[in-house]
Design an enzyme around this catalytic site. Structure first.
Site, PDB file in Angstrom:
ATOM      1  N   VAL A   1       0.275 -97.149 -43.354  1.00 27.14           N
ATOM      2  CA  VAL A   1      -0.268 -96.085 -42.432  1.00 27.14           C
ATOM      3  C   VAL A   1       0.823 -95.099 -42.213  1.00 27.14           C
ATOM      4  O   VAL A   1       2.214 -95.690 -41.760  1.00 27.14           O
ATOM      5  CB  VAL A   1      -0.495 -96.618 -41.191  1.00 27.14           C
ATOM      6  CG1 VAL A   1      -1.072 -95.898 -40.304  1.00 27.14           C
ATOM      7  CG2 VAL A   1      -1.491 -98.075 -41.469  1.00 27.14           C
ATOM      8  N   CYS A   2       0.658 -93.840 -42.346  1.00 24.17           N
ATOM      9  CA  CYS A   2       2.125 -92.934 -42.115  1.00 24.17           C
ATOM     10  C   CYS A   2       2.290 -92.961 -40.808  1.00 24.17           C
ATOM     11  O   CYS A   2       1.490 -92.703 -39.914  1.00 24.17           O
ATOM     12  CB  CYS A   2       1.357 -91.436 -42.612  1.00 24.17           C
ATOM     13  SG  CYS A   2       2.560 -90.329 -42.073  1.00 24.17           S
ATOM     14  N   VAL A   3       3.562 -93.170 -40.542  1.00 24.57           N
ATOM     15  CA  VAL A   3       4.001 -93.368 -39.125  1.00 24.57           C
ATOM     16  C   VAL A   3       3.905 -92.125 -38.310  1.00 24.57           C
ATOM     17  O   VAL A   3       3.348 -92.080 -37.114  1.00 24.57           O
ATOM     18  CB  VAL A   3       5.655 -93.679 -39.069  1.00 24.57           C
ATOM     19  CG1 VAL A   3       6.399 -92.762 -39.926  1.00 24.57           C
ATOM     20  CG2 VAL A   3       6.164 -94.101 -37.679  1.00 24.57           C
TER      21      VAL A   3
ATOM     22  N   ALA B   1       0.192 -91.418 -37.475  1.00 19.82           N
ATOM     23  CA  ALA B   1      -0.039 -92.518 -36.663  1.00 19.82           C
ATOM     24  C   ALA B   1       0.063 -92.471 -35.221  1.00 19.82           C
ATOM     25  O   ALA B   1      -0.580 -92.419 -34.177  1.00 19.82           O
ATOM     26  CB  ALA B   1       0.258 -93.814 -37.142  1.00 19.82           C
TER      27      ALA B   1
END
Lengths: 118, 97, 118, 97, 118, 118
Positions: free
Chosen positions: F76-78, F81
């Site tokens: 999940v792209c930080v 997110a």
């Protein structure tokens, strides 16, 4: 005038959320009453309380919550929210979760109903 | 009725459908990516020019500026958000998603 | 009481809009409103006969379409030009509808209190 | 290169752009709402027929069934997800969003 | 090492795609890849001179566009046909780019290991 | 083959998430290795752990998590997110939050990189 607002898209991904907010600001500045803001579909993400945008960017959830503090009724569609993992513990203060019946009521009671989506 | 179009008329059919359906004298407001359509000499210029024969066509200034739109077809009217609200005061709004 | 029109323009299944445009009818039908639905542009595929979503693993439309009439949405208009452009005819439509031209849609639109787009 | 188009060619310009850019013999796969374009007699039939002169054009069966597409232009090839994977084995994929 | 192309087709600001298409360059530039960016269709507006997003309250592109070159994305192609269709010319473009036809884009595409669309 | 997957849209609202899942299933059935699934933009909502879809509907987050249990790396792209209120406490088991560098790596190491978006 009493104006109802329907928001169908989530924050940041689509301008719809920004456009809705700016429209509401301008309507309130002109003395109109916002009958409510109904968040439907991905719109329910707008008031997700755990948002942490970059410091130099707008905080969309906080902005909505501040509008709620001024008395604007912020309604999150329960069915759309559940599906997407948004529950009462994860929405901003001054917003609430309710059903599509609230949108129906808004359609009946407001003088204008305006939709922002994509 | 106020017709609001927000999608780019180059990639999306919403402006075309709006123009097909809108009744004579109903105003049309271009917002968001739809404001890209007002530049002269574009592939949608004739669609908008025809539309202006039957409708007042507005474009939202904040969106024009954001996209650097620095020239417009004759006849396009620019409004800010206060003007957007005034249009909604005068007409029931319909958004073409 | 309000006159409310659901204006459907998006293709089914590729996004949830078409589906949510049916869900609202279920709820709005419980209130004392006068409902109408319009299907134009890609939304004419929402009414297409023979849809089978089992391979996609999502709920289909075919079972749900009758809610339109059952829940008090008695006026269902389909734009002829949208059908023509998609190589479709009246025979492709799964439920009883009126196939009309743009002007008829415009006229019904003009009578509405609220138009909700999907 | 495999060109994947998922948006409806009636409302969106991605198929048109794909056809403009795709090199001769590159296959094109229609998925999701894009499969609505394969019905005969539609406004995009000639675009697809021209495309088929230079490209193999595939449509994904799960999406065809979901939309009730029960007739197709001559020459459109139907693939299931296993066939989709095979196309990706043979070609680098590029998705036209 | 891989040859990676960012293919931008969407208008700026209406959705976050155009913005995220720039963000990836910042990160990918730190790795040992050969980067190229293409702007076609509505994405040519992402390169338009004179963009001022202050009224929208969002971060602009104009300050960020130089990341393309600074971060090692030296090949930047803009499709001439897309400019023409939008009434734009080379004078409208804010940064140094190569204006090319569809064939040149197709040729560069064919050399890539990966194409990421935005 | 090693196949990397990029998902740019959220669950339920767009078919992209379903298409990605079905493609991965079919690829694994043919013996391919999924190098990883990178969730970018609204894609980060795909593994939101609090999702509660209707009982007769697919549970998209659970489906992804089960794929993760089989060894597929779900990233999940930080940045995307954080912005959207998705943090490590709110994602499904067998998924992890990390940076765009992971996508860059995937581009370099996979034989194929395929994008699902809208």
């Amino acid at each position: 005038m009493k104006i109802g607002v329907l928001v169908q898209e989530g924050p940041y991904n689509h301008e719809a959320s920004d456009s809705a907010y700016k429209f509401i600001e301008a309507a309130m500045a002109k003395g109109h009453t916002i009958q409510g803001v109904f968040f439907y579909d991905d719109g329910v993400y707008n008031v997700a309380s755990k948002m942490e945008p970059p410091q130099d960017d707008r905080h969309i959830a906080k902005r909505w919550s501040e509008l709620g503090a001024k008395g604007v009724d912020l309604i999150v569609c329960v069915a759309a929210a559940k599906r997407r993992g948004i529950n009462p513990d994860l929405i901003m203060p001054n917003s609430r979760i309710s059903g599509l019946g609230q949108l129906s009521e808004m359609c009946t009671e407001a003088d204008r109903l305006i939709t922002f989506g994509d | 009725m106020l017709h609001i179009v927000s999608r780019s008329p180059f990639s999306d059919d919403s402006l075309k459908s709006c123009v097909r359906i809108a009744k004579k004298d109903d105003p049309i407001l271009l917002t968001e990516d739809a404001v890209t359509g007002v530049m002269p000499g574009s592939a949608v210029a004739s669609l908008l020019q025809d539309a202006m024969k039957s409708h007042a066509v507005y474009a939202l200034s904040a969106d024009l500026k954001a996209r650097g739109v620095d020239r417009m077809l004759d006849g396009i009217k620019v409004v800010d958000y206060a003007g957007f609200v005034e249009l909604v005061e005068q007409h029931k709004p319909m958004t073409w998603l | 009481m309000a006159k409310i029109m659901f204006l459907n323009r998006k293709a089914p299944h590729g996004s949830i809009y078409a589906w949510e445009g049916l869900e609202v009818v279920l709820i709005f039908g419980a209130f004392d409103n006068e409902l109408a639905a319009v299907y134009m542009d890609d939304a004419v595929f929402s009414l297409k006969k023979g849809q089978d979503t089992s391979e996609l693993g999502i709920k289909g439309f075919i079972q749900t379409l009758p809610v339109l009439e059952d829940y008090g949405c008695e006026t269902i208009l389909v734009e002829k030009e949208s059908l023509d452009a998609r190589g479709m005819t009246a025979d492709d439509i799964a439920i009883p509808v009126q196939i009309v031209d743009a002007e008829a849609i415009a006229n019904l639109m003009a009578e509405q209190d609220v138009i909700l787009p999907f």
